[in-house]
Design an enzyme around this catalytic site. Sequence first.
Site, mmCIF file in Angstrom:
data_model
loop_
_atom_site.group_PDB
_atom_site.id
_atom_site.type_symbol
_atom_site.label_atom_id
_atom_site.label_comp_id
_atom_site.label_asym_id
_atom_site.label_seq_id
_atom_site.Cartn_x
_atom_site.Cartn_y
_atom_site.Cartn_z
ATOM 1 N N GLU A 33 0.873 -1.163 0.000
ATOM 2 C CA GLU A 33 0.000 0.000 0.000
ATOM 3 C C GLU A 33 0.918 1.222 0.000
ATOM 4 O O GLU A 33 1.855 1.296 0.798
ATOM 5 C CB GLU A 33 -0.882 0.040 1.258
ATOM 6 C CG GLU A 33 -1.829 1.238 1.221
ATOM 7 C CD GLU A 33 -2.623 1.446 2.511
ATOM 8 O OE1 GLU A 33 -2.294 0.824 3.532
ATOM 9 O OE2 GLU A 33 -3.576 2.244 2.478
ATOM 10 N N ARG A 257 5.598 -12.675 9.387
ATOM 11 C CA ARG A 257 6.442 -11.516 9.099
ATOM 12 C C ARG A 257 7.730 -11.634 9.897
ATOM 13 O O ARG A 257 7.773 -12.159 10.998
ATOM 14 C CB ARG A 257 5.702 -10.222 9.417
ATOM 15 C CG ARG A 257 5.440 -9.981 10.893
ATOM 16 C CD ARG A 257 5.418 -8.477 11.223
ATOM 17 N NE ARG A 257 4.764 -7.681 10.210
ATOM 18 C CZ ARG A 257 3.543 -7.157 10.314
ATOM 19 N NH1 ARG A 257 2.860 -7.354 11.413
ATOM 20 N NH2 ARG A 257 3.041 -6.441 9.356
ATOM 21 N N LYS A 267 4.330 0.341 9.935
ATOM 22 C CA LYS A 267 4.378 1.629 9.245
ATOM 23 C C LYS A 267 3.830 2.730 10.140
ATOM 24 O O LYS A 267 4.281 3.869 10.079
ATOM 25 C CB LYS A 267 3.560 1.553 7.955
ATOM 26 C CG LYS A 267 4.317 0.944 6.799
ATOM 27 C CD LYS A 267 3.554 1.202 5.507
ATOM 28 C CE LYS A 267 3.934 0.188 4.445
ATOM 29 N NZ LYS A 267 2.957 0.140 3.352
#
Length: 554
Positions: A33, A257, A267
Site C-alpha cells: 500500500e 512476518r 508503518k
Amino acid sequence: METKVSLNFVEEIVEKDLASGKHETIQTRFPPEPNGFLHIGHASSICLNFGLKNRFNGKCNLRFDDTNPSTEETRYVEAIKKDIQWLGFEWDKELYASDYFDQLYAWAVQLIKEGLAYVDDSSAEEIAEQKGTPTKPGSRNKFAERTVEENLDLFERMKNGEFENGAKVLRAKIDMASPNMLLRDPLIYRIKKEPHHRTGDKWVIYPMYDFAHGQSDSIENVTHSICTLEFENHRPLYNWFIEKLGIFPSRQIEFARRNLSHTVMSKRKLLQLVNENLVNGWDDPRMPTISGLRRRGYTAASIRNYANKIGIARRENVIDVSLLEFCAREDLNKVATRVMAVLDPLKVVITNYPKGEMEWVEMPNNPEDGKNTVHRMPFSGELYIERKDFMEDPPKKFFRLGPGRMSRLKAGYIIRCDGFEKDENGKVTQLNCTYFPESKSGQDTSGLKAKGVLHWVSIAHAAKAEIRQYDRLFLDENPQGHEGKDFKEFINPDSLSVIEEAYIEPFLTNAEPGKHYQFMRTGYFTPDPDSTKEKLIFNRTVTLRDSWAKAQRK
RNA sequence: AGUCCUGUGGUGUAAUGGUAGCAUACAAUGCUUUGAACGUUGUGGUUUAGGUUCGAAUCCUAACAGGACUACCA
C-alpha cells in the site's frame, strides 16, 4: 559439487503445483500500500515473491494496493519503486488496485443481484455492536432485508455521491454467526469523499481490502498470493468472493512476518518516528527502512543475503539485529575500499624524519578482492593517529603505543614512542617518536617486530570530514512488546553521535554516495547524500568486529 | 471464553516416519602489516504427557505456552 538447498514451505508448494500440472507457470505479486516507505520486513516479501519468479521462471507484478485514499500518496509510490529496483528486482507489470475500481464496482452489483450484498445505513458503532464477539454470535439488522432493487438503487446513489461519509456501507451477506468474525457480513464498500492519488475525484466510494485484494489477484491470474500471517483469518473471505464471483482461483499463502530486534517495523510506528521528528525522515540511517539502510551504507546484496539467511516460515520470530550486521560486514568486506581516517586525533611527531619532507606510500585497496590494486597516501614527519592507540601506562596485552613501545603504521613504517607531552589538564597532546627507515612496508629489512598496526594520516595532507556514527535506535530488544509502555520510551538517546572534524586521507575527497569504504580498524562507512566536495560527510554503516574491546569489557 | 495458527540450541532456519544439520551468537585456538578477514575446535536444541510404529521433531489425542480475529485500515 552441487549442494542440496532446502526449499522453504512456499517454494515447496510452488514446486508441487508445477510438478502436478496444476499450473504451467506461476504468477506472484508484491502488493504494497503506498502509505509509507518499504522496510526490511518488506525485503523478505520482495525476495520471496521475486525470488519465486526467478527460481521457477515465472512472473511477478508490482501492484499497489491503493484502496484507501486517506493515507496514500504518489511520493510513496515513487519511493517504493526505487527501493525494489535498488534491491535488484524487476517487476513484469506495474499495476494498481485502483485500475480495477470499475470492475470491482460491477462485481459488487453482481453480488447485490444475487442477494449476496446489501446496503446498511447503520453507524460504525451499531455495526460493531451487532457483530457480536468472538464467542457470541452477531445478529442481522433490518437493512439486511432490503430488496435487490432497493440495494441496487442505493448502491448506485452511494456511487453518485448522494450520501455523506459514513451514512451507508455495502456489506456482503454471509453469516452473522460465523466463528470467524470476518465472515459476519463484512463491509465491502464505504463512502469516502476524498481525492485519490490516481483516480482523483472520480470515485466517492472505495472497496475495502477484502473486496479488492483477492479480486485483483484473480484479475492478474496470480497463482500464489503470498501475504503475512495476520491475513490468515481473511482467507475464507478471500476464497468466498472468488467462489461467488466465479473468477480465477488465486491461492493465498501466509508466512510469519520477519521481525528485527531493537527496532519497530509497523508503518504506523515508523510514521510516528518521522512525524514527531524523532528521526530525520523515512531514510534516516537509523530507520529499518530500505531507504534508511541504503543511506546507512548497507548494500543491496547484503539485504538479499540477510533475507535468504533468515528464510520463510510460519512461526513467530525476532531476528537479532546482529545477523543483519553480520550480513553487512560479510558483503562490505568483499567490496569496500580500505582507507585511513582518524576520528579522534593524537599528534605524532617523528623526530628523525627529514623536516618538511614527505613521500608517497602505497595502500592496498582491498586484500579480499584478489585484484591487488593500491592507492597512494602521503606520509610525513607529522601525523595523526587515533587517541585510543596510545596509553601512558599500558597493560601487557595492549599491542599499541606506549612509552618505549613500537607499532607499525599501516602501509608505512615501524615507529617507537620515545616520549609524550601533556597540557595543564594532563591530557596527552603529542607523541614524540622515531621511525625506522629500513622498516618500510613491503620492503622491510629491519628485522624489527611490532605486534600493533595503526592507522594514521599525514597532518599536512589530511582532509576534514564530518562523521555520523549510528547505534541502535532502541535500547530494548522488542520496544513494542511491553504492555502499558510506549515504544518510544525505549529510544536510545545516543543513537546518533556526530564527529564534526575527523581527518581523512586525501584519496577520500573523491568519495561519492553509493561507494563503500572500510576505515581501517574502525568500520565501514559511506558518504551521506548530504555530502559535498566542500563538506564531506560519512555515515558509519557498521563497526568492524572488535575482539579487543570485547576482551576489555570483561 | 469460541475459531484458527504456531511450538527444534541464546537467535533464525533445515531434517517431508529412518544419523537432529546449517547459519549466527558465544568460548577457545591458529594465522595475520586491520586486535579485521580467514582457518580449526568446542558449548548448546526437538514444550509436556499419553498413543500409533521395528523406528516419531515429524502421524494421532490431550495439556501447556505464544500469536491472530471483536477497524467504514491494509
